[in-house]
Design an enzyme around this catalytic site. Structure first.
Site, PDB file in Angstrom:
ATOM      1  N   GLU A   1       1.148  -0.903  -3.502  1.00 38.29           N
ATOM      2  CA  GLU A   1       1.400   0.511  -3.190  1.00 38.29           C
ATOM      3  C   GLU A   1       2.858   0.815  -2.855  1.00 38.29           C
ATOM      4  O   GLU A   1       3.181   1.139  -1.707  1.00 38.29           O
ATOM      5  CB  GLU A   1       0.495   0.973  -2.041  1.00 38.29           C
ATOM      6  CG  GLU A   1      -0.955   1.021  -2.450  1.00 38.29           C
ATOM      7  CD  GLU A   1      -1.830   1.867  -1.524  1.00 38.29           C
ATOM      8  OE1 GLU A   1      -1.293   2.658  -0.725  1.00 38.29           O
ATOM      9  OE2 GLU A   1      -3.050   1.731  -1.613  1.00 38.29           O
TER      10      GLU A   1
ATOM     11  N   GLU B   1      -8.103  -2.903  -4.244  1.00 40.33           N
ATOM     12  CA  GLU B   1      -8.513  -2.486  -2.893  1.00 40.33           C
ATOM     13  C   GLU B   1      -9.446  -1.297  -2.994  1.00 40.33           C
ATOM     14  O   GLU B   1      -9.241  -0.406  -3.825  1.00 40.33           O
ATOM     15  CB  GLU B   1      -7.319  -2.015  -2.028  1.00 40.33           C
ATOM     16  CG  GLU B   1      -6.468  -3.095  -1.458  1.00 40.33           C
ATOM     17  CD  GLU B   1      -5.304  -2.550  -0.603  1.00 40.33           C
ATOM     18  OE1 GLU B   1      -5.429  -1.461  -0.010  1.00 40.33           O
ATOM     19  OE2 GLU B   1      -4.271  -3.234  -0.553  1.00 40.33           O
TER      20      GLU B   1
HETATM   21  C1  FCB Z   1      -3.738   0.669   1.560  1.00 47.64           C
HETATM   22  C2  FCB Z   1      -2.860  -0.504   1.963  1.00 47.64           C
HETATM   23  C3  FCB Z   1      -3.544  -1.446   2.913  1.00 47.64           C
HETATM   24  C4  FCB Z   1      -4.322  -0.715   3.964  1.00 47.64           C
HETATM   25  C5  FCB Z   1      -5.281   0.251   3.303  1.00 47.64           C
HETATM   26  C6  FCB Z   1      -6.171   0.987   4.279  1.00 47.64           C
HETATM   27  O1  FCB Z   1      -2.919   1.730   1.250  1.00 47.64           O
HETATM   28  O2  FCB Z   1      -2.466  -1.203   0.811  1.00 47.64           O
HETATM   29  O3  FCB Z   1      -2.559  -2.290   3.469  1.00 47.64           O
HETATM   30  O4  FCB Z   1      -3.455  -0.074   4.817  1.00 47.64           O
HETATM   31  O5  FCB Z   1      -4.576   1.188   2.561  1.00 47.64           O
END
Ligand code: FCB
Length: 440
Positions: free
Chosen positions: A155, A346
């Site tokens: 990110e 994620e």
């Molecule tokens: C994402 C991040 C991770 C965590 C989640 C909730 O943006 O990559 O580190 O903070 O959100």
């Protein structure tokens, strides 16, 4: 699901702790600022992961994942030369995973940068792509015999915009947009060089990245609404960088989208054709962190209009909307645009979890959330979208950046004082789901 990677994800700074045996990180400095982190929290101990490595490896084995996504901490491995303490920690981690039949998937950069390099400008420095490449080379030389799957950057919008523009993430600057865009461009160049290095040093390398996908989903199944959702997913509706196409298009060979040039114009750094090529090194899949979506419909002349979620619609403790259909449309749109398999690096939620009187953590919301999102992925797969894996965010409750320990995202509950772990109901639900799928 065959070779599907059933995984769980984490990041170094959020779980490791053990501040004493690594170099200073950008987030250490940032946490010293009054008011920077919720309730003055810091990550000196975080989830006590370094101290409890063996226990955590056993928990991963009990969960039954086929893959574990973790990140190397650049400060722990050393800013410019290897720190033997860091090398030995990651060797124990990686060897421990392999011994348990779990494939390591390593992120090179999940926002923790050495202060030594931040002082020299971090990603604002023209030298930053070379620093990153030499760090990537150290990782590849040390670990490339045992890890073949890498994600370069996590990110980047959050690190770059949160850290250099909004000041809510480390290093906490509020810089003019032209500087922010320069750092973004340097980050993408750093990615490109790192991919080259990994290809050169890792046999059978598999490389991707983990930007966010801010998906749009259609308000109705009509082709017009679906088309509006596709276009909105890859548009730049404002001058904010939490948009997918700013990062994904250059990474996957399309260069910066035209909207970048119309919106930012001369604020953008000079971008040469060689740089565009460097950034778009061939990748093996489109990796995205996919949490939620906006809903849109086709308005006048097909322009997308945001349709607000209904009153009382489900939201997580972070107040993020719950939008499982993003896991159907998101992969579909990604595959349509970039022609590669998709991997969810994620996805998860923060919930208000505690240990109940019976000693267990009954996170029914997470159990339901997980199942709904997996079903939507399966719906996309059934329609022919190649999806390589799913990594739930996250393994352990952890340090949620500027929100400190306020939010619990883990499948495993952590007592942040003692480090004691309690697998939540969702841990067992995911374990059973994985077990059933892997035995098919
Ligand atoms: C994402 C991040 C991770 C965590 C989640 C909730 O943006 O990559 O580190 O903070 O959100």
């Amino acid at each position: 699901m065959g070779e599907f990677l059933w995984g769980v994800a984490s990041s170094s700074y959020q779980i490791e702790g053990d501040r004493a045996s690594r170099a200073e990180a950008n987030w250490d400095k940032f946490a010293e600022r009054k008011g920077a982190i919720f309730a003055g929290h810091d990550a000196l101990f975080a989830s006590h992961h370094v101290a409890r490595l063996e226990e955590d490896l056993d928990l991963l084995a009990a969960l039954g994942v086929s893959a574990y996504r973790f990140s190397f901490s650049w400060p722990r491995l050393g800013a410019r030369v290897d720190d033997p303490r860091g090398v030995s920690f990651y060797e124990r981690l990686v060897d421990g995973l392999l011994a348990r039949g779990i494939e390591p998937v390593a992120t090179l950069f999940h926002w923790d940068a050495p202060v030594e390099l931040e002082r020299l400008g971090g990603f604002l420095s023209p030298e930053s792509p070379a620093w990153f490449a030499s760090y990537a080379e150290r990782v590849a030389r040390r670990f490339g015999d045992r890890i073949r799957r890498f994600l370069t950057i996590n990110e980047p919008h959050a690190y770059i915009e949160g850290g250099l523009r909004d000041g809510r993430h480390a290093p906490g600057h509020r810089l003019p947009l032209s500087q922010v865009l320069l750092a973004a461009h340097n980050t993408l160049k750093a990615h490109g060089l790192a991919v080259q290095v990994l290809r050169a040093h890792v046999s059978q390398s598999w490389v991707s990245a983990a930007p966010v996908l801010l998906a749009a989903t259609p308000a109705s199944p009509s082709p017009e609404d679906v088309e509006a959702a596709y276009r909105f997913t890859f548009s730049l509706p404002t001058d904010r960088l939490r948009v997918s196409a700013f990062w994904l298009d250059p990474l996957y060979g399309r260069g910066y989208p035209d909207e970048v040039w119309t919106r930012f114009g001369s604020l953008m750094p000079k971008v040469s054709p060689e740089e565009v090529d460097l950034i778009s090194q061939p990748l093996d899949a489109v990796g995205v962190n996919l949490y939620d979506a906006v809903r849109v419909r086709a308005g006048a002349e097909g322009a997308a209009e945001i349709v607000p979620f209904g009153v009382g619609s489900p939201r997580t403790s972070f107040d993020w909307p719950v939008t499982p259909e993003a896991h159907y449309f998101g992969p579909k749109f990604l595959h349509q645009r970039y022609g590669l398999p998709v991997i969810i690096t994620e996805n998860g939620l923060s919930a208000s979890d505690w240990i109940a009187l019976d000693g267990r953590v009954h996170d029914a919301d997470r159990v339901d959330f997980l199942e709904r999102h997996l079903q939507e992925l399966e719906r996309a797969q059934a329609e022919g979208v190649p999806i390589l894996g799913y990594f739930h965010w996250t393994f352990l409750d952890n340090f949620e950046w500027n929100h400190g320990y306020k939010h619990r995202f883990g499948l495993v509950y952590v007592d942040f004082g003692t480090g004691a772990r309690t697998p939540k109901d969702s841990f067992f639900a995911y374990r059973d789901r994985i077990r059933a799928e892997r035995s098919k």
